[in-house]
Write an enzyme that holds these catalytic residues in place. Structure first.
Site, PDB file in Angstrom:
ATOM      1  N   TYR A  55       0.827  -1.213   0.000  1.00  0.00           N
ATOM      2  CA  TYR A  55       0.000   0.000   0.000  1.00  0.00           C
ATOM      3  C   TYR A  55       0.861   1.262   0.000  1.00  0.00           C
ATOM      4  O   TYR A  55       1.789   1.422   0.796  1.00  0.00           O
ATOM      5  CB  TYR A  55      -0.938   0.053   1.210  1.00  0.00           C
ATOM      6  CG  TYR A  55      -1.608   1.405   1.321  1.00  0.00           C
ATOM      7  CD1 TYR A  55      -2.636   1.746   0.444  1.00  0.00           C
ATOM      8  CD2 TYR A  55      -1.176   2.354   2.241  1.00  0.00           C
ATOM      9  CE1 TYR A  55      -3.226   2.996   0.495  1.00  0.00           C
ATOM     10  CE2 TYR A  55      -1.766   3.602   2.304  1.00  0.00           C
ATOM     11  CZ  TYR A  55      -2.786   3.923   1.423  1.00  0.00           C
ATOM     12  OH  TYR A  55      -3.359   5.166   1.471  1.00  0.00           O
ATOM     13  N   HIS A  85      -2.271  17.010  -2.816  1.00  0.00           N
ATOM     14  CA  HIS A  85      -2.781  17.117  -1.454  1.00  0.00           C
ATOM     15  C   HIS A  85      -2.564  18.500  -0.833  1.00  0.00           C
ATOM     16  O   HIS A  85      -3.016  18.753   0.287  1.00  0.00           O
ATOM     17  CB  HIS A  85      -2.134  16.048  -0.567  1.00  0.00           C
ATOM     18  CG  HIS A  85      -2.698  14.671  -0.778  1.00  0.00           C
ATOM     19  ND1 HIS A  85      -2.843  14.114  -2.015  1.00  0.00           N
ATOM     20  CD2 HIS A  85      -3.157  13.741   0.103  1.00  0.00           C
ATOM     21  CE1 HIS A  85      -3.350  12.900  -1.903  1.00  0.00           C
ATOM     22  NE2 HIS A  85      -3.564  12.649  -0.630  1.00  0.00           N
ATOM     23  N   ASN A 197       1.714  11.670   5.554  1.00  0.00           N
ATOM     24  CA  ASN A 197       1.117  10.990   6.698  1.00  0.00           C
ATOM     25  C   ASN A 197       1.812  11.466   7.967  1.00  0.00           C
ATOM     26  O   ASN A 197       3.005  11.796   7.956  1.00  0.00           O
ATOM     27  CB  ASN A 197       1.292   9.482   6.577  1.00  0.00           C
ATOM     28  CG  ASN A 197       0.191   8.812   5.761  1.00  0.00           C
ATOM     29  OD1 ASN A 197       0.249   7.625   5.533  1.00  0.00           O
ATOM     30  ND2 ASN A 197      -0.809   9.557   5.320  1.00  0.00           N
ATOM     31  N   TYR A 279     -15.932  32.025  45.900  1.00  0.00           N
ATOM     32  CA  TYR A 279     -15.286  30.822  45.360  1.00  0.00           C
ATOM     33  C   TYR A 279     -14.104  31.141  44.441  1.00  0.00           C
ATOM     34  O   TYR A 279     -13.139  30.379  44.371  1.00  0.00           O
ATOM     35  CB  TYR A 279     -16.301  29.996  44.558  1.00  0.00           C
ATOM     36  CG  TYR A 279     -17.299  29.234  45.378  1.00  0.00           C
ATOM     37  CD1 TYR A 279     -17.340  29.320  46.769  1.00  0.00           C
ATOM     38  CD2 TYR A 279     -18.225  28.400  44.753  1.00  0.00           C
ATOM     39  CE1 TYR A 279     -18.263  28.617  47.513  1.00  0.00           C
ATOM     40  CE2 TYR A 279     -19.153  27.692  45.489  1.00  0.00           C
ATOM     41  CZ  TYR A 279     -19.176  27.806  46.871  1.00  0.00           C
ATOM     42  OH  TYR A 279     -20.101  27.103  47.591  1.00  0.00           O
ATOM     43  N   ARG A 282     -11.453  31.517  47.051  1.00  0.00           N
ATOM     44  CA  ARG A 282     -11.336  30.416  47.987  1.00  0.00           C
ATOM     45  C   ARG A 282     -11.028  29.081  47.297  1.00  0.00           C
ATOM     46  O   ARG A 282     -10.385  28.214  47.873  1.00  0.00           O
ATOM     47  CB  ARG A 282     -12.646  30.300  48.782  1.00  0.00           C
ATOM     48  CG  ARG A 282     -12.541  29.361  49.956  1.00  0.00           C
ATOM     49  CD  ARG A 282     -13.793  29.196  50.800  1.00  0.00           C
ATOM     50  NE  ARG A 282     -14.974  29.939  50.460  1.00  0.00           N
ATOM     51  CZ  ARG A 282     -16.211  29.473  50.626  1.00  0.00           C
ATOM     52  NH1 ARG A 282     -16.398  28.251  51.088  1.00  0.00           N
ATOM     53  NH2 ARG A 282     -17.248  30.221  50.345  1.00  0.00           N
ATOM     54  N   PHE A 328      -1.354   7.051  11.938  1.00  0.00           N
ATOM     55  CA  PHE A 328      -1.520   8.462  11.582  1.00  0.00           C
ATOM     56  C   PHE A 328      -2.783   9.070  12.179  1.00  0.00           C
ATOM     57  O   PHE A 328      -2.996  10.271  12.104  1.00  0.00           O
ATOM     58  CB  PHE A 328      -1.566   8.618  10.059  1.00  0.00           C
ATOM     59  CG  PHE A 328      -2.481   7.629   9.385  1.00  0.00           C
ATOM     60  CD1 PHE A 328      -3.814   7.499   9.743  1.00  0.00           C
ATOM     61  CD2 PHE A 328      -1.999   6.796   8.381  1.00  0.00           C
ATOM     62  CE1 PHE A 328      -4.654   6.589   9.139  1.00  0.00           C
ATOM     63  CE2 PHE A 328      -2.839   5.876   7.758  1.00  0.00           C
ATOM     64  CZ  PHE A 328      -4.171   5.773   8.131  1.00  0.00           C
ATOM     65  N   GLU A 412     -11.769   6.048   4.236  1.00  0.00           N
ATOM     66  CA  GLU A 412     -11.365   6.730   5.470  1.00  0.00           C
ATOM     67  C   GLU A 412     -12.650   7.193   6.158  1.00  0.00           C
ATOM     68  O   GLU A 412     -13.035   8.359   6.085  1.00  0.00           O
ATOM     69  CB  GLU A 412     -10.406   7.868   5.134  1.00  0.00           C
ATOM     70  CG  GLU A 412      -9.132   7.316   4.490  1.00  0.00           C
ATOM     71  CD  GLU A 412      -8.299   8.352   3.752  1.00  0.00           C
ATOM     72  OE1 GLU A 412      -8.601   9.562   3.870  1.00  0.00           O
ATOM     73  OE2 GLU A 412      -7.354   7.957   3.056  1.00  0.00           O
TER      74      GLU A 412
END
Length: 493
Positions: A55, A85, A197, A279, A282, A328, A412
């Site tokens: 792959y 990409h 990746n 608060y 405190r 990844f 994906e």
């Protein structure tokens, strides 16, 4: 020149801070060099002997994983991957984050599990050392197949494409590479995938945020101590017994820090008419302490992440296996980043409440911290600003890691959205810094109305240093420059 040698030794977040802030250059250790070369040799030999597809190395990507690629097209496959990409958009990633991305990508590729050639890692090192920073955009990553779009932009300059910021100018990489002595890299099989990746976009933001959050936690304790004294608060809730009985480490550490900051204060030991504080004063040990416990957890997770190869497939020369899996995927750090955004928001949330109390005209302090309220609005509107910022951060607390939109034709089908967790966290860090700066502005002003009493020597010194940057406000003035100076002060203190 200070040099950090990339090696398989654990890279701590503190060391990352030293490298970035200290202006270190990078170099590969002999051990990392050998690991990189050994893995590349193994991969070349494997491709020469294995007939089954591998792959991303001899196949297409994502849902195209079943399409085999001819040997003569393997290099072009990797180049096409990087170019196609690079689909980022939106704001540019800040330079400080891009430097971290380069460092963390170099570290990730150095373990000898990614199959890159030595020239590719050395090219990234040259970009880092020359401070030729690739132009990367904040939007485009799903945080699942790694940070594909931003890492593509980070990698474009290696092949002579895209843009870099160099010596204050954004220029085409092809123009800058000769000036820094870098020849465009001819990508070999697997290399585009190894570059794209990985979680270095997410983990760079996360690392920066952890470093800044550590500083903000310390500042929050110190500023809250000043506010407590300025409000004529009680020290009792910070005693060791009441905090240690609950066992939470962050709470115990916070109470001890506040006690230390207030040691020697004339104000804290003066008789009190009130038996309790609100608060927001405190419960500082409990709230600040919860933030610290969260930060400790998140820091540990992020440190594990930056010490790992996170590309795919992962190569194990010793075991003679190449595994296509999911290292990844950003989920392991997406959830902690969302958690840290929540913790930071609570740090600003309680800070804003202390601001509100300081301007409320209680315990002998004038309304809005000016001697003549009415004609003067004083510190009325900085509290509005703080409230607005806190509200925005609360909106950011919806966890991006709860979302997923399938991609790549359903191959994906679950993504982390950790990239959005990362950029959101960056904004929350900035928001929390600004709110604490406004509290510092108010606490310093309020302390002046306690004179002639003094707070502790440590806090008097802190207050005096602040006064060198930000003056006492007698009458109304333009306030935004004072807020900006306060932000700068606590960022560097």
């Amino acid at each position: 020149m200070k040099t950090h040698h990339i090696s398989p030794a654990r890279l701590t977040i503190d060391r990352v801070g030293q490298i970035i802030d200290g202006g270190y250059k990078l170099a590969l250790s002999d051990e990392s060099r050998a690991l990189i070369e050994r893995c590349r040799t193994y991969l070349d030999n494997k491709m020469a002997t294995q007939t089954e597809p591998i792959y991303g190395i001899t196949t297409g990507f994502g849902s195209l994983c079943n399409i085999s690629i001819g040997h003569d097209q393997l290099s072009q496959l990797q180049v096409n991957l990087v170019m196609s990409h690079a689909c980022g958009t939106g704001e540019r990633v800040p330079a400080e984050i891009v430097r971290l991305m380069l460092l963390l990508k170099i570290q990730s590729l150095s373990y000898g599990n990614s199959g890159v050639q030595l020239a590719t890692v050395e090219g990234l090192i040259k970009l880092f050392n020359a401070d030729a920073l690739p132009v990367v955009y904040t939007q485009g990553s799903l945080g699942a197949s790694g940070d594909l779009a931003p890492l593509a932009h980070l990698s474009l300059p290696l092949i002579g494409k895209g843009e870099v910021e160099y010596k204050g100018e954004v220029r085409p990489s092809a123009e800058v590479l000769p000036e820094i002595g870098l020849e465009p890299v001819e990508l070999m099989s697997k290399e585009g995938l190894a570059l794209l990746n990985g979680t270095q976009f997410m983990s760079a933001y996360a690392t920066w945020s952890v470093l800044r959050s550590r500083h903000l936690g310390a500042m929050a304790d110190k500023i809250a101590s000043l506010s407590l004294d300025a409000f004529d608060g009680r020290i009792d809730p910070f005693g060791p017994q009441v905090n240690e009985v609950r066992h939470h480490r962050g709470q115990i550490e916070t109470a001890a820090a506040v006690r230390g900051y207030l040691e020697g204060s004339e104000i804290i030991v003066s008789p009190k008419k009130h038996v309790q504080d609100p608060y927001s004063f405190r419960c500082v040990p409990q709230v600040h302490g919860a933030f610290k416990d969260t930060l400790a957890y998140v820091g540990g997770v992020i440190e594990d992440e930056i010490n790992a190869p996170t590309d795919n497939p992962t190569i194990f020369p010793d075991d003679d296996i190449i595994v296509s899996a999911g290292n990844f995927h950003g989920e392991p750090i997406a959830q902690p980043m969302d958690f840290l955004a929540v913790a930071l928001t609570e740090l600003s949330n309680i800070s804003e409440r202390r601001i509100y109390k300081l301007i409320s005209g209680q315990r002998g302090l004038p309304s809005f911290l000016v001697a003549n309220p009415g004609v003067n609005s004083g510190f009325m509107i900085p509290q509005y600003t703080a409230a607005s910022i806190v509200s925005q951060s609360k909106g950011f607390c919806w966890p991006n890691s709860c979302d997923s939109i399938p991609s790549s034709q359903g191959q994906e089908d679950h993504v982390s959205m950790g990239s959005n967790s990362a950029t959101k966290l960056y904004r929350v860090v900035g928001n929390t810094t600004r709110v604490l700066a406004i509290e510092m502005l108010n606490a310093a002003q309020a302390l002046e109305f306690r004179r002639p009493l003094h707070t502790s020597p440590v806090l008097e010194e802190f207050h005096a240093a602040f006064r060198e940057a930000v003056p006492f406000v007698d009458n109304d003035t333009v306030m935004y420059p004072l807020i900006a100076k306060s932000v700068e002060f606590i960022s560097k203190a």
